[in-house]
Design a protein around this motif. Structure first.
Motif, PDB file in Angstrom:
ATOM      1  N   GLY A  70      86.529  -9.645   8.541  1.00 26.10           N
ATOM      2  CA  GLY A  70      86.156  -9.690   7.128  1.00 26.10           C
ATOM      3  C   GLY A  70      86.170 -11.104   6.593  1.00 26.10           C
ATOM      4  O   GLY A  70      86.530 -12.058   7.299  1.00 26.10           O
ATOM      5  N   THR A 108      88.879  -9.838   2.791  1.00 30.36           N
ATOM      6  CA  THR A 108      90.184  -9.548   3.397  1.00 30.36           C
ATOM      7  C   THR A 108      90.007  -9.700   4.903  1.00 30.36           C
ATOM      8  O   THR A 108      88.883  -9.929   5.374  1.00 30.36           O
ATOM      9  CB  THR A 108      90.646  -8.097   3.100  1.00 30.36           C
ATOM     10  OG1 THR A 108      89.811  -7.190   3.857  1.00 30.36           O
ATOM     11  CG2 THR A 108      90.578  -7.776   1.610  1.00 30.36           C
ATOM     12  N   ALA A 145      87.468  -6.692   5.483  1.00 33.60           N
ATOM     13  CA  ALA A 145      86.292  -6.323   4.674  1.00 33.60           C
ATOM     14  C   ALA A 145      85.454  -7.515   4.246  1.00 33.60           C
ATOM     15  O   ALA A 145      85.983  -8.570   3.892  1.00 33.60           O
ATOM     16  CB  ALA A 145      86.765  -5.570   3.421  1.00 33.60           C
ATOM     17  N   TRP A 180      83.443  -4.869   0.007  1.00 34.83           N
ATOM     18  CA  TRP A 180      84.810  -4.838  -0.561  1.00 34.83           C
ATOM     19  C   TRP A 180      84.772  -4.754  -2.073  1.00 34.83           C
ATOM     20  O   TRP A 180      85.598  -4.078  -2.689  1.00 34.83           O
ATOM     21  CB  TRP A 180      85.532  -6.109  -0.107  1.00 34.83           C
ATOM     22  CG  TRP A 180      86.891  -6.369  -0.656  1.00 34.83           C
ATOM     23  CD1 TRP A 180      88.065  -5.756  -0.317  1.00 34.83           C
ATOM     24  CD2 TRP A 180      87.223  -7.364  -1.640  1.00 34.83           C
ATOM     25  NE1 TRP A 180      89.102  -6.301  -1.036  1.00 34.83           N
ATOM     26  CE2 TRP A 180      88.613  -7.302  -1.845  1.00 34.83           C
ATOM     27  CE3 TRP A 180      86.468  -8.320  -2.352  1.00 34.83           C
ATOM     28  CZ2 TRP A 180      89.273  -8.148  -2.741  1.00 34.83           C
ATOM     29  CZ3 TRP A 180      87.131  -9.165  -3.227  1.00 34.83           C
ATOM     30  CH2 TRP A 180      88.519  -9.077  -3.425  1.00 34.83           C
ATOM     31  N   PRO A 204      83.286  -0.543  -2.508  1.00 34.60           N
ATOM     32  CA  PRO A 204      83.210   0.283  -1.290  1.00 34.60           C
ATOM     33  C   PRO A 204      82.542   1.628  -1.503  1.00 34.60           C
ATOM     34  O   PRO A 204      81.799   2.110  -0.641  1.00 34.60           O
ATOM     35  CB  PRO A 204      84.684   0.464  -0.899  1.00 34.60           C
ATOM     36  CG  PRO A 204      85.423  -0.633  -1.588  1.00 34.60           C
ATOM     37  CD  PRO A 204      84.695  -0.895  -2.860  1.00 34.60           C
ATOM     38  N   ARG A 213      90.621  -1.049   3.271  1.00 42.12           N
ATOM     39  CA  ARG A 213      89.594  -0.644   2.284  1.00 42.12           C
ATOM     40  C   ARG A 213      88.429  -1.616   2.297  1.00 42.12           C
ATOM     41  O   ARG A 213      88.612  -2.835   2.283  1.00 42.12           O
ATOM     42  CB  ARG A 213      90.217  -0.583   0.897  1.00 42.12           C
ATOM     43  CG  ARG A 213      89.248  -0.210  -0.232  1.00 42.12           C
ATOM     44  CD  ARG A 213      89.978   0.120  -1.521  1.00 42.12           C
ATOM     45  NE  ARG A 213      89.113   0.255  -2.670  1.00 42.12           N
ATOM     46  CZ  ARG A 213      88.349   1.320  -2.919  1.00 42.12           C
ATOM     47  NH1 ARG A 213      88.342   2.355  -2.056  1.00 42.12           N
ATOM     48  NH2 ARG A 213      87.584   1.367  -3.988  1.00 42.12           N
ATOM     49  N   GLY A 214      87.193  -1.064   2.378  1.00 40.13           N
ATOM     50  CA  GLY A 214      85.997  -1.912   2.373  1.00 40.13           C
ATOM     51  C   GLY A 214      85.536  -2.322   3.761  1.00 40.13           C
ATOM     52  O   GLY A 214      84.493  -2.952   3.927  1.00 40.13           O
ATOM     53  N   GLN A 215      86.309  -1.939   4.791  1.00 39.58           N
ATOM     54  CA  GLN A 215      85.864  -2.277   6.151  1.00 39.58           C
ATOM     55  C   GLN A 215      84.672  -1.409   6.542  1.00 39.58           C
ATOM     56  O   GLN A 215      84.590  -0.241   6.168  1.00 39.58           O
ATOM     57  CB  GLN A 215      87.013  -2.039   7.147  1.00 39.58           C
ATOM     58  CG  GLN A 215      86.669  -2.415   8.596  1.00 39.58           C
ATOM     59  CD  GLN A 215      87.823  -2.199   9.541  1.00 39.58           C
ATOM     60  OE1 GLN A 215      88.684  -1.348   9.306  1.00 39.58           O
ATOM     61  NE2 GLN A 215      87.879  -2.998  10.606  1.00 39.58           N
TER      62      GLN A 215
END
Ligand code: RIB
Ligand code: CA
Length: 314
Positions: A156, A159, A162, A167, A170, A264-266
């Protein structure tokens, strides 16, 4: 000639994408929609009109979209793009006017009225696109393809897991990936390939072409940001759309992590040849996406430099 619409959160690398799309003779840029992302929506709108001026673009409808993600709280990237989102270059305000139609209505009108299939190129969080897909599914079905800058089959940047555009929203990304519209994902696996340098700044700022001079100053801003890869970024998605021969794609099942956890957001990317027994529960019904895994760096750089610098001797 490819008919395209951009969805942007103008920022510096969105500017690289916009100026290219507005100038390249094989691209028919019929509209731009703006969304909250790198900076606040109000600033994205101002920046987008400024870039169209610098590109010497014809009148192109620009609409205002979502001022915040579907669920997430907005988180901006002004440490990268400058406090005004456009390198803090004091670029003059544009006299252009924003189209009065909301972004999702402009998308519907342009897609429904286009005599040719439309390719949608989001280089921003996918909030507008998710809202459009939900509001006007019949128009969405007419799309030729979505070629988006976002996601990552590796690491990412917002992060550890992500990429920023996914991100930032999402839930919107999950809706878009599951939409059934053919998708090409230009993600972090290639996003940092198109490196620019001081020599590029020198040749661009020495040009008589105002767009080239502006592009050079934007690159110089990126060079001044500590620990930042100085790359053409979002432009790569537009290059992929117009010259797929410059991009190497691989088919992956892609699912977006919308959990409230560190991942989260990956974007979970599994090669389509992965055995069922090795797929996680989120992967089995995940849509198959064309993920760009490599790019012709010299070809994409040359294409951009020649297009934004009409004085280019390349
Ligand atoms: O992760 C890169 C993306 O985030 C690019 O679109 C850049 O403009 C920022 O929006
Ligand atoms: Ca962007």
């Amino acid at each position: 000639m490819k008919t395209v619409i951009l969805d942007v959160d103008t920022g510096v690398d969105d500017a690289f994408a916009i100026m290219f799309a507005a100038r390249h003779p094989d691209l028919n840029l019929i509209g731009i929609t703006c969304v909250d992302g790198n900076t606040k929506l109000s600033q994205v709108l101002i920046n987008t009109l400024k870039v169209l001026d610098k590109a010497g673009a014809r009148q192109i409808p620009v609409s205002s979209g979502a001022s915040r993600p579907l669920l997430e709280t907005p988180k901006y990237a002004e440490h990268v793009h400058g406090s005004d989102g456009l390198g803090d270059l004091d670029t003059p305000l544009s006299a252009r006017k924003i189209d009065q139609r909301p972004a999702i209505q402009l998308l519907r009108d342009l897609i429904d009225s286009s005599p040719n299939p439309v390719t949608l190129i989001p280089t921003a969080p996918l909030t507008n696109i998710a809202l459009f897909l939900g509001a006007y599914p019949e128009s969405a079905k007419k799309l030729e393809r979505i070629v988006l800058m976002g996601g990552s089959a590796s690491k990412g940047n917002a992060t550890e897991y992500a990429e920023f555009n996914v991100w930032h929203d999402p839930e919107a990304a999950a809706i878009v990936f599951k939409s059934g519209v053919p998708i090409t994902m230009y993600g972090l696996d290639v996003f940092n390939d198109l490196i620019m340098n001081k020599d590029d700044v020198a040749s661009l700022t020495a040009s008589k072409d105002e767009c080239a001079q502006f592009a050079g100053r934007l690159i110089d801003h990126f060079i001044s940001v500590p620990n930042l890869e100085v790359t053409l970024g979002d432009y790569g998605a537009v290059a992929t759309a117009i010259r797929p021969d410059l991009a190497t794609c691989k088919k992956y099942r892609v699912s977006v992590d919308t959990s409230f956890s560190p991942t989260r957001g990956q974007t979970h990317c599994r090669p389509v040849e992965t055995k069922d027994s090795e797929l996680g529960e989120h992967d089995r019904d995940a849509p198959v996406v064309d993920v760009v895994v490599a790019s012709d760096v010299d070809g994409m750089r040359k294409l951009w430099l020649e297009t934004v610098n009409s004085q280019s001797k390349i």
